[in-house]
Enzyme design. Sequence first.
Site, PDB file in Angstrom:
ATOM      1  N   GLY A  14      23.189  30.085  63.399  1.00 46.97           N
ATOM      2  CA  GLY A  14      22.812  29.194  64.502  1.00 46.97           C
ATOM      3  C   GLY A  14      21.943  29.767  65.606  1.00 46.97           C
ATOM      4  CB  SER A  20      20.519  29.982  70.174  1.00 48.08           C
ATOM      5  OG  SER A  20      19.520  29.158  69.660  1.00 48.08           O
ATOM      6  CG  ASP A  67      20.623  21.950  55.347  1.00 52.41           C
ATOM      7  OD1 ASP A  67      21.596  21.628  56.066  1.00 52.41           O
ATOM      8  OD2 ASP A  67      19.692  21.170  55.077  1.00 52.41           O
ATOM      9  CB  VAL A  68      26.066  23.637  57.319  1.00 50.97           C
ATOM     10  CG1 VAL A  68      26.027  25.099  57.709  1.00 50.97           C
ATOM     11  CG2 VAL A  68      25.641  22.746  58.481  1.00 50.97           C
ATOM     12  CE1 TYR A 158      28.304  17.462  73.614  1.00 50.93           C
ATOM     13  CE2 TYR A 158      30.551  17.088  72.889  1.00 50.93           C
ATOM     14  CZ  TYR A 158      29.416  17.853  72.893  1.00 50.93           C
ATOM     15  OH  TYR A 158      29.369  19.016  72.156  1.00 50.93           O
ATOM     16  CE  LYS A 165      30.524  20.838  69.494  1.00 53.42           C
ATOM     17  NZ  LYS A 165      30.057  21.892  68.559  1.00 53.42           N
ATOM     18  CB  THR A 196      20.854  25.498  74.064  1.00 51.68           C
ATOM     19  OG1 THR A 196      21.610  24.309  73.781  1.00 51.68           O
ATOM     20  CG2 THR A 196      21.769  26.577  74.613  1.00 51.68           C
ATOM     21  CB  SER A 198      21.846  21.737  70.688  1.00 50.09           C
ATOM     22  OG  SER A 198      21.504  22.188  69.416  1.00 50.09           O
TER      23      SER A 198
HETATM   24  P1  NDP Z   1      20.861  25.521  69.542  1.00 52.86           P
HETATM   25  O1  NDP Z   1      19.988  24.321  69.357  1.00 52.86           O
HETATM   26  O2  NDP Z   1      20.243  26.738  70.063  1.00 52.86           O
HETATM   27  O3  NDP Z   1      21.645  25.868  68.201  1.00 52.86           O
HETATM   28  C1  NDP Z   1      22.059  24.878  67.292  1.00 52.86           C
HETATM   29  C2  NDP Z   1      21.940  25.460  65.905  1.00 52.86           C
HETATM   30  O4  NDP Z   1      22.465  24.550  64.937  1.00 52.86           O
HETATM   31  C3  NDP Z   1      20.489  25.737  65.504  1.00 52.86           C
HETATM   32  O5  NDP Z   1      20.328  27.085  65.205  1.00 52.86           O
HETATM   33  C4  NDP Z   1      20.284  24.868  64.263  1.00 52.86           C
HETATM   34  O6  NDP Z   1      19.511  25.498  63.270  1.00 52.86           O
HETATM   35  C5  NDP Z   1      21.710  24.747  63.768  1.00 52.86           C
HETATM   36  N1  NDP Z   1      21.831  23.639  62.815  1.00 52.86           N
HETATM   37  C6  NDP Z   1      21.703  22.312  63.039  1.00 52.86           C
HETATM   38  N2  NDP Z   1      21.831  21.634  61.885  1.00 52.86           N
HETATM   39  C7  NDP Z   1      22.039  22.563  60.909  1.00 52.86           C
HETATM   40  C8  NDP Z   1      22.234  22.500  59.496  1.00 52.86           C
HETATM   41  N3  NDP Z   1      22.244  21.327  58.835  1.00 52.86           N
HETATM   42  N4  NDP Z   1      22.421  23.641  58.805  1.00 52.86           N
HETATM   43  C9  NDP Z   1      22.416  24.830  59.453  1.00 52.86           C
HETATM   44  N5  NDP Z   1      22.223  24.973  60.775  1.00 52.86           N
HETATM   45  C10 NDP Z   1      22.034  23.839  61.498  1.00 52.86           C
HETATM   46  O7  NDP Z   1      22.017  24.994  70.544  1.00 52.86           O
HETATM   47  P2  NDP Z   1      23.360  25.673  71.108  1.00 52.86           P
HETATM   48  O8  NDP Z   1      23.242  27.134  71.089  1.00 52.86           O
HETATM   49  O9  NDP Z   1      23.634  24.940  72.370  1.00 52.86           O
HETATM   50  O10 NDP Z   1      24.449  25.182  70.058  1.00 52.86           O
HETATM   51  C11 NDP Z   1      25.299  26.051  69.337  1.00 52.86           C
HETATM   52  C12 NDP Z   1      26.721  25.503  69.302  1.00 52.86           C
HETATM   53  O11 NDP Z   1      27.277  25.555  70.611  1.00 52.86           O
HETATM   54  C13 NDP Z   1      26.827  24.043  68.852  1.00 52.86           C
HETATM   55  O12 NDP Z   1      27.983  23.890  68.061  1.00 52.86           O
HETATM   56  C14 NDP Z   1      27.001  23.314  70.177  1.00 52.86           C
HETATM   57  O13 NDP Z   1      27.624  22.057  70.018  1.00 52.86           O
HETATM   58  C15 NDP Z   1      27.881  24.308  70.894  1.00 52.86           C
HETATM   59  N6  NDP Z   1      28.012  24.139  72.341  1.00 52.86           N
HETATM   60  C16 NDP Z   1      26.897  24.037  73.127  1.00 52.86           C
HETATM   61  C17 NDP Z   1      27.018  23.872  74.487  1.00 52.86           C
HETATM   62  C18 NDP Z   1      25.805  23.748  75.352  1.00 52.86           C
HETATM   63  O14 NDP Z   1      25.915  23.264  76.491  1.00 52.86           O
HETATM   64  N7  NDP Z   1      24.636  24.184  74.922  1.00 52.86           N
HETATM   65  C19 NDP Z   1      28.336  23.796  75.144  1.00 52.86           C
HETATM   66  C20 NDP Z   1      29.446  23.971  74.230  1.00 52.86           C
HETATM   67  C21 NDP Z   1      29.274  24.112  72.882  1.00 52.86           C
HETATM   68  P3  NDP Z   1      17.942  25.120  63.083  1.00 52.86           P
HETATM   69  O15 NDP Z   1      17.332  25.287  64.454  1.00 52.86           O
HETATM   70  O16 NDP Z   1      17.453  26.097  62.092  1.00 52.86           O
HETATM   71  O17 NDP Z   1      17.913  23.706  62.644  1.00 52.86           O
END
Ligand code: NDP
Length: 257
Positions: A14, A20, A67-68, A158, A165, A196, A198
């Site tokens: 991720g 990230s 790819d999950v 959300y 979640k 981030t 996401s």
């Molecule tokens: P990012 O966008 O940086 O990371 C999300 C990651 O998910 C990316 O690397 C993306 O990979 C990967 N991903 C999405 N779909 C797939 C898939 N089908 N297969 C494999 N990988 C996949 O965001 P964050 O760092 O914020 O998110 C990381 C985690 O932290 C998530 O679970 C998020 O819900 C959680 N989180 C985030 C918070 C926030 O405020 N940011 C707060 C609390 C939890 P690719 O780019 O290659 O598609």
Amino acid sequence: MSNLLQGKNIVIMGVANERSIAWGITKSLHNAGANLIFTNRQERSYQKLTKLLEKNEVSAKLIVSCDVASDESINDAFSEIKKNVGVIHGVVHSVAFANRDDLKGEFLDTSRDGFLLAQEISAYSLVAVTKAAKELMTEGGSIVTQTYLGSERVIPGYNVMGVAKASLEASVMYLAEDVGKHGIRVNAVSAGPIRTLSAKGVSGFNEKAGVIEEKAPLRRNVDQDQVGDATLFFMSELSRGITGEVLHVDSGYHIIG
Ligand code: NDP
């Protein structure tokens, strides 16, 4: 903390870019001496990751595509890790996805497809990854995922991800029970809002971050490095008595009514 994970092989899933959460985790685990293996989905993330690793002088033991959404992709990734690395001691699951349209307005409007997609990528993926990783975790170890308070309370916008979640956190408990007898622990970090890629997809990010500064006991937002250090704790022997747990790294916001 320089040798907490010396000799340990840890898979990080991720890292999309330097913002990230998984990149904050990478820095913490690297500083603790871990050997790191990465998985990416998109080519763009792979390019960003290789640049980041080079710039920060972190060497990856292996980078594989995963790819999950696909069992085949997960199995191929862990087979390749087994072939090249052998035993692993931990997995960081930092992956989630929902349609942008489902992260605004009313939860009531969530489509069947949107609901299932969020569940598949954000919750079921932990189940499938744990199953594949378990085969390589023959010396025991630790699996850590990333969750958010929207699982416990209604956080505006959300929506479908909050329900995913909740499913993820319940999965942490059931998985912890299944793999505990093999010396594997499963835990989650529940981080406060962090800007981030996401997070941009969820409406009202600024409001969420503002509320933390105003109301959380520590009166400040958390960052990727703080989540990284909490994940390091879960990865290391310091947390050897803990499994099935959700640890809030949110400046204490979750205790405020
Ligand atoms: P990012 O966008 O940086 O990371 C999300 C990651 O998910 C990316 O690397 C993306 O990979 C990967 N991903 C999405 N779909 C797939 C898939 N089908 N297969 C494999 N990988 C996949 O965001 P964050 O760092 O914020 O998110 C990381 C985690 O932290 C998530 O679970 C998020 O819900 C959680 N989180 C985030 C918070 C926030 O405020 N940011 C707060 C609390 C939890 P690719 O780019 O290659 O598609």
